[in-house]
Structure formats: structure tokens, C-alpha cells
Design an enzyme around this catalytic site. Structure first.
Site, PDB file in Angstrom:
ATOM      1  N   LYS A  74      15.037-100.180 -40.287  1.00  0.00           N
ATOM      2  CA  LYS A  74      14.812-100.259 -38.832  1.00  0.00           C
ATOM      3  C   LYS A  74      13.419-100.765 -38.455  1.00  0.00           C
ATOM      4  O   LYS A  74      13.250-101.380 -37.411  1.00  0.00           O
ATOM      5  CB  LYS A  74      15.068 -98.894 -38.180  1.00  0.00           C
ATOM      6  CG  LYS A  74      16.534 -98.519 -38.154  1.00  0.00           C
ATOM      7  CD  LYS A  74      16.769 -97.249 -37.362  1.00  0.00           C
ATOM      8  CE  LYS A  74      18.247 -96.904 -37.368  1.00  0.00           C
ATOM      9  NZ  LYS A  74      18.569 -95.792 -36.458  1.00  0.00           N
ATOM     10  N   ASP A 110      18.887 -96.727 -29.919  1.00  0.00           N
ATOM     11  CA  ASP A 110      18.885 -95.313 -30.333  1.00  0.00           C
ATOM     12  C   ASP A 110      18.397 -94.402 -29.208  1.00  0.00           C
ATOM     13  O   ASP A 110      18.911 -93.295 -29.025  1.00  0.00           O
ATOM     14  CB  ASP A 110      17.991 -95.118 -31.566  1.00  0.00           C
ATOM     15  CG  ASP A 110      18.656 -95.617 -32.838  1.00  0.00           C
ATOM     16  OD1 ASP A 110      19.905 -95.624 -32.901  1.00  0.00           O
ATOM     17  OD2 ASP A 110      17.929 -96.000 -33.773  1.00  0.00           O
TER      18      ASP A 110
END
Ligand code: ATR
Length: 277
Positions: A74, A110
């Protein structure tokens, strides 16, 4: 599952990570594509950290439309992209990549996975959030909650490791050993790994600090229920799960990849079947 409808015109998306075999993203996204009759397909690719640069180069060469990005890529994928959307830049992590005619843009959904389920219960402005943990998931939670006007206090096993995160969201740091003070907070968000894998059955905080005034948000989605969510329910708190986060971040990702809103019910159903609560 109905018949496969993949043709030479289908747009390809991939979820990449290492490990990846247990990812629920392909099942969730493919169920959504199929329900809407969209010419998309998602598969999974295990990509090691050493292969990440080549994987992104391959994405360009193969005109792969989108990526869902999971651990451990990420943060490390950022230098290989052409653009970052401002939120992904602020968070410093990417979980979604969109390929527009060869230009790769990194996004982060997210934080939406944390903020949307909370905002459906109550506004976040002025509320006090006890954020457990200081890793990648904590970053998205801290950004999302503070952007909506909540004050965030980070409780971490190793307080020193939480300082950069605290600086980012203007929050305070405490040790997890000071969990008794969590009674005074409104929302408890667990982003530590306590409750899954080897620590399944454990909770990062004692049950008696949870009150019925709390919203308890567990970001672990496997297992479906953790000791923390069980304690939260037993103590009368409102409980949100990793499941709620996963579906929300996935819906936002679906829209970035396809340009249309995903069918929530369908995607939720397949996820519940896979998680087998
Ligand atoms: P992620 O990116 O998924 O959030 P991570 O970066 O590995 O995962 O972060 C794990 C978090 O869980 C950290 O906050 C870690 O605390 P430390 O900073 O002290 O390492 C926390 N964590 C992991 N195991 C823990 C345990 N047994 N007790 C308390 N906290 C734990």
C-alpha cells in the site's frame, strides 16, 4: 454462481498482495460486475515486494484497468504511479489504482470504509475517538475521523511508534496500558492485529472499559466476530465490524474502477457467504 461472461472486450482488474490466496475482493467485485452486466473481471495476483515494479510495468503493458492493492504494497507502490489523488497523498498509502489510457492514479478508499459506517450512526464532529494501533489501517482511520472533525487519541503498545501518526492527525498518544481511560471516549476503533491469527480469542483492551455509550469498530474481518466485538455486544455498545469496512472500501473501489456504483446488497451477500459468520 452463474455462467462466466468474460470476452476479449472485458476490462481486467487485479487484486495484488502477498499473501493473496484468501482475498475476498475477486468474489465481491465479480459478483457486482455480473449483477450489473458490466464487462469487467477481477482476478488475484500474488506479487512479492521484489516484483512490484515489474507488476506495475506489466499493468501498463497489458492495459489492466484497475488494481486493488493490499499488504504489503500500500505504501511501496506509490513511486511507481503517475499521480496520487489528494487523499491518498495525505494518508500516504494507496489501496486502489486506476489506469486511464496509460496514466496510473493511486487512490485510497480505506478511510471511507471507516468513516461511512460510523457516519451512518452519528456525525463525527466533536466526538472522541480512541484509535487502537498505529499501523497502516490506523493511518486511514486517523485521517478519516480527523477530517470529519473528530479528535483522535492513539493507544499503541509501543507509544513511540505512534508519534508520526499523531503528528499527521494532530492527535495525542497513549500506551495501550492506559486503556482504562478509554471509558471517557465515544468511539473505539481497533486497527491492531490482536484478535486474528495467533491472537484470535484475545482483545487489545479489557472488556470492562467498554460501556453502552461506545461505538466499537473492529477492523479485523476474519474472523467475522472477534473477542472485541463480542465484548462490545455483551457490554451493550453498538458494534461495527471489519465486514462493514471491507464492503464500504470495496464499493468505493468498484466505482473508481468501473465508473458506476456497485450493487451493495449483492456484494454484501457474497461476502457474508465467504466469511461464513
Ligand atoms: P496494519 O498495517 O495492518 O495496521 P501493522 O502495520 O503491522 O498492521 O500494525 C500493527 C499494529 O498492531 C501496530 O500498532 C502494533 O503495535 P506496535 O506498534 O506496538 O508494534 C499492533 N500490535 C500488533 N500486535 C500487538 C499485540 N500483541 N498487542 C498490542 N498491539 C499489537
Amino acid at each position: 454462481m452463474s455462467s462466466l461472461n468474460v470476452t476479449a472486450r472485458s476490462s481486467l482488474c487485479l487484486v495484488i498482495g502477498d499473501p493473496i490466496a484468501h482475498s475476498l475482493s475477486p468474489a465481491m467485485h465479480n459478483a457486482g460486475y455480473e449483477a450489473l452486466g458490466l464487462p469487467f473481471v477481477m482476478a488475484a495476483a500474488r506479487v512479492s515486494p521484489e516484483q512490484l515494479a515489474d507488476a506495475v510495468r506489466g499493468m501498463r503493458a497489458l492495459a489492466i484497468r484497475g488494481l486493488a492493492v493490499t499488504m504489503p504494497h500500500k505504501v511501496s507502490i506509490i513511486p511507481f504511479l503517475d499521480r496520487l489523488d489528494p487523499v491518498a497523498k495525505a494518508i500516504g498509502a494507496v489501496n486502489t489504482v486506476v489506469n486511464d489510457n496509460g496514466t496510473l492514479t493511486g487512490h485510497n478508499t480505506d478511510w471511507i470504509g471507516i468513516v461511512n459506517p460510523l457516519m451512518r450512526i452519528a456525525p463525527l464532529k466533536g466526538v472522541r475517538v480512541a484509535l487502537l494501533g498505529a499501523g497502516g489501517a490506523a493511518l486511514a482511520a486517523a485521517y478519516g475521523c480527523s477530517a470529519q472533525g473528530a479528535s483522535v487519541t492513539i493507544f499503541n503498545r509501543t507509544p513511540e511508534k505512534a508519534r508520526p501518526l499523531a503528528a499527521l492527525c494532530g492527535g495525542e498518544v497513549r500506551s495501550l496500558a492506559e486503556a482504562a481511560s478509554i471509558r471517557d471516549f465515544d468511539i473505539i476503533i481497533n486497527t491492531t492485529s490482536v484478535g486474528m491469527g495467533e491472537s484470535a480469542g484475545e482483545s487489545p483492551i479489557p472488556a470492562d472499559v467498554i460501556t453502552q455509550r461506545h461505538i466499537v469498530f473492529e477492523t479485523i474481518y476474519h474472523p467475522f466476530s472477534t473477542q472485541l466485538t463480542k465484548d462490545g455486544e455483551a457490554r451493550g455498545a453498538r458494534v461495527l465490524r471489519g465486514f462493514d469496512m471491507f464492503i464500504e472500501q470495496g464499493l468505493a473501489q468498484f466505482e473508481l474502477h468501473t465508473g458506476v456504483k456497485g450493487p451493495r446488497e449483492v456484494m454484501q451477500r457474497i461476502l457474508i457467504q465467504s466469511l461464513n459468520p
